[in-house]
Design a protein around this motif. Sequence first.
Motif, mmCIF file in Angstrom:
data_model
loop_
_atom_site.group_PDB
_atom_site.id
_atom_site.type_symbol
_atom_site.label_atom_id
_atom_site.label_comp_id
_atom_site.label_asym_id
_atom_site.label_seq_id
_atom_site.Cartn_x
_atom_site.Cartn_y
_atom_site.Cartn_z
ATOM 1 N N ALA A 109 0.699 4.455 -2.559
ATOM 2 C CA ALA A 109 0.422 5.804 -2.046
ATOM 3 C C ALA A 109 1.594 6.752 -2.234
ATOM 4 N N GLN A 110 2.804 6.268 -2.014
ATOM 5 C CA GLN A 110 3.971 7.137 -2.037
ATOM 6 C C GLN A 110 4.809 7.013 -3.297
ATOM 7 N N LYS B 200 0.825 -1.206 0.000
ATOM 8 C CA LYS B 200 0.000 0.000 0.000
ATOM 9 C C LYS B 200 0.859 1.256 0.000
ATOM 10 N N HIS B 201 1.986 1.195 0.699
ATOM 11 C CA HIS B 201 2.903 2.349 0.749
ATOM 12 C C HIS B 201 3.443 2.646 -0.650
#
Length: 201
Positions: A156-157, A152-153
């Motif tokens: 998102a990033q 997920k990181h």
Amino acid sequence: MHRLLSLSNQTPSGESFRINTTNHITMNPIKCKAVGCRSNADHSAYFCTSCMVALGTERARSFPTAKEQLPLDAENVSQVTVPGRKDDTGKLDITLLFDDLPHALEAVTEVLQWAITKKEPIPYVRGSWKGVQPLQMRYRAAQLRHMLNAAKHTIAQGEASHLSRDHETNLLELAHIATDAMFQLEMACRELNGYVPPCTP
């Protein structure tokens, strides 16, 4: 003349001998050939009075020959050329872990230390992970959560998932994943060796 002690005995071939106060056995003189022995005098029967090494004579069959012995004199240690011996054949080379993976070991240790010193609201008791039941299932679930957070990181990033950090500890998600895997592995090994009862899958 040396004062002789009242102790007598026999050689392996049956010859009698006496021991005097210079701690050598009095028989026919034999030249000491011990490596590093600095004495030029002939010595008696079984032991050299200078280096206390067994002499290689026909009468001393029960003792190693002088050539096979090393002098006990500390001054001669530097002259010894016989190679050292350590039987490592078939044994694990633990340096493979410490020398090849030092940073990974440090990262896992940081996770363990955080858990027993900084966990909120109360730090875990050291070793309490072993009492978690069912251990394999719960630590596999924890491992998968960290893998999910890393994925997920990345979305998102836009950063590589292997560099993502846990939101609670700020340590690498990979370090948490490795720690959970090691908990499972350690307990599986203990189970295989009969140290703990079988774990519920």
